[in-house]
Every structure is written in structure tokens, then in C-alpha cells.
Design a protein around this motif. Structure first.
Motif, PDB file in Angstrom:
ATOM      1  N   CYS A  50       2.571   2.933  -9.521  1.00 63.57           N
ATOM      2  CA  CYS A  50       1.134   2.175 -10.076  1.00 63.57           C
ATOM      3  C   CYS A  50       0.046   2.894  -9.700  1.00 63.57           C
ATOM      4  N   VAL A  56      -2.360   0.299 -12.886  1.00 61.14           N
ATOM      5  CA  VAL A  56      -1.787  -0.490 -13.797  1.00 61.14           C
ATOM      6  C   VAL A  56      -0.355  -0.281 -13.931  1.00 61.14           C
ATOM      7  N   SER A  60       0.036  -4.029 -10.222  1.00 59.31           N
ATOM      8  CA  SER A  60      -1.299  -3.854 -10.203  1.00 59.31           C
ATOM      9  C   SER A  60      -2.269  -4.856  -9.485  1.00 59.31           C
TER      10      SER A  60
END
Length: 255
Positions: A50, A56, A60
Motif C-alpha cells: 500500500c 492505494v 488505504s
């Protein structure tokens, strides 16, 4: 009596860093469970992915709070935008001792102790009674009280053991590093190198074949158990709760 504007309460010991002229040693922050939450999150492969994707991915939401943990500067990570306090400190409530106005609603008992003091009673009696009531509310120690009734955004469940947290992570790192070596390092050698057992419990040149094998099996089991513990903590580091080591050990014993 007013507190400092930046005074915040943490359920457990928070890291301290000293000043630019008088910095504190690493022990001052590595003795805090919050440092180890960060350290375990740094090993969470899904969370690292991430971070690599700029926040993303499935984690998140966690990234919005914890940010990028791929660096090694814990102080900068903790201090950036007051991150440590926002994550782990209790929400700001009453910051002074004051008299409630007539008709003003008292705050939640978890945030403040509201008293009614009859002004016709002697001052000495009122002071003693206030001490008794405050002591009763804080029975068990201030730290334990905060931990049990914590309203922090991210909570540690139960009592942490930073020595055990360090030990499990050392084992995890050693096992992961051994996967890259050829031949792969056996668990009993990892236990020996990390001094997870006393000297007498390590394999000695004078041991019989049976004695040596028994010792290897014991050390293999120790490393396996600690690696499994680290795996659980790494997974939990990307959640809202980080289980205390003592509770995790109890769970292991009940399995």
C-alpha cells in the motif's frame, strides 16, 4: 489549575526523544509499545505494498492514519503532524479543574469526575472526601485505568511486554533472512545465534547424539512459536487493535 496546552494522555508509556542538544538514547522510545506497533507494521507485506502504491489498496484507510512506514526514522514518523498523539493518545477532554455553570451538563464519567461539594461543610472534610473519591475512581493505577477505558483511535489490548515484542521480531527477521541463505539456516541455529536458550541448553561438543537432537528440537520449537507470534502481531498491526503480548501468550497456551 490549567495543564499545558499540548498535554496529552497515553494509555501506555509513550516514546520520548529529548532535545536537539540533549537527545535521548534509543531505549527511550524502544521501551514504548507504540514503537513496536510501528516496527511490526513495517513488516506487514500488504501494508508495504500500500505504501509503494502511494496509499492505494485495501489498507488505504490505515495508510491515511499511519502514513508511509518504510523509512527508519521513528522520531520523524511519530512527530509528523502530531501523528503519534493522534493515533494513540486519549481524545482531548477537560484540560482544567473548573466550576460547572448552573444547568451545564456534566461530561461522561470516563472523561471527568463530577462532584457536588456542599459549601456548608468544613473545608478539611471536603478535601479528604475528594481524595477518597478520586482514589476510588483511579483504583488499580492511572496507567491501568487509561488502558481499560481507553478512547484512543488505535488501542493496545491488555498489557504489553516490550521485551517479548523485541524478541519475537528478532526471530521473525532472522527467519526471513534465512530464507535467502543457501543452504537455508535451520531454526535451532537461529535460536543459538540469538541466545534464545541458556548456554547449557545449546548443543555442546560433548553431547551424545540423542542429547544434541533433543536440544535441537527444543530450540526449533521455541523459534517456531516466536515466529508464529510475530506473524500474528504483524497481521494485527494493520488493524485498530494491537494485542498485548501477555494475552497472546495466554492464547497460545490455550491452543
Amino acid at each position: 489549575m490549567k495543564k499545558k496546552a499540548d498535554s496529552r494522555h497515553f494509555p501506555y508509556q509513550h516514546p520520548t526523544f529529548g532535545t536537539a542538544k540533549r537527545p535521548k538514547p534509543a531505549f527511550a522510545w524502544e521501551s514504548s509499545v507504540y514503537y513496536w506497533w510501528w516496527a511490526y507494521l513495517k513488516r506487514n507485506k500488504e501494508y508495504l505494498a500500500c505504501c509503494e502504491n502511494g496509499g492505494v489498496g485495501p489498507l488505504s484507510g490505515h495508510y491515511r492514519d499511519f502514513g508511509d512506514v518504510r523509512g527508519n526514522d521513528f522520531k520523524s514518523w511519530w512527530s509528523e503532524n502530531d501523528r503519534g498523539a493522534k493515533l494513540f493518545a486519549e481524545p482531548k477532554t477537560e484540560e482544567s479543574v473548573r466550576v460547572l455553570n448552573e444547568g451545564e451538563r456534566a461530561v461522561s464519567p470516563s472523561q471527568a469526575l463530577t462532584l457536588s461539594l456542599p459549601l456548608n461543610l468544613p473545608k478539611k472534610f471536603l478535601l479528604e472526601r475528594c481524595k477518597e473519591l478520586l482514589a476510588d475512581v483511579r483504583k488499580g493505577g492511572v496507567g491501568k485505568l487509561y488502558a481499560r477505558a481507553s478512547n484512543a483511535a488505535y488501542k493496545v489490548t491488555g498489557q504489553p511486554n516490550v521485551i517479548a515484542l523485541r524478541r519475537a521480531l528478532l526471530v521473525y527477521d532472522a527467519v526471513e533472512a534465512s530464507k535467502l541463505s543457501k543452504p537455508k539456516k535451520p531454526y535451532w541455529k537461529i535460536a543459538t545465534e540469538l541466545n534464545l536458550v541458556d548456554e547449557k541448553d545449546k548443543v555442546q561438543p560433548t553431547d551424545s547424539a540423542r542429547e544434541a537432537e533433543d536440544k535441537r528440537n527444543v530450540m526449533k520449537a521455541i523459534v517456531g512459536r516466536l515466529k508464529k507470534r510475530a506473524d500474528v502481531l504483524i497481521e494485527q498491526s494493520a488493524g485498530r487493535n494491537f494485542i498485548g503480548t501477555k494475552q497472546l501468550i495466554k492464547r497460545e497456551l490455550s491452543d
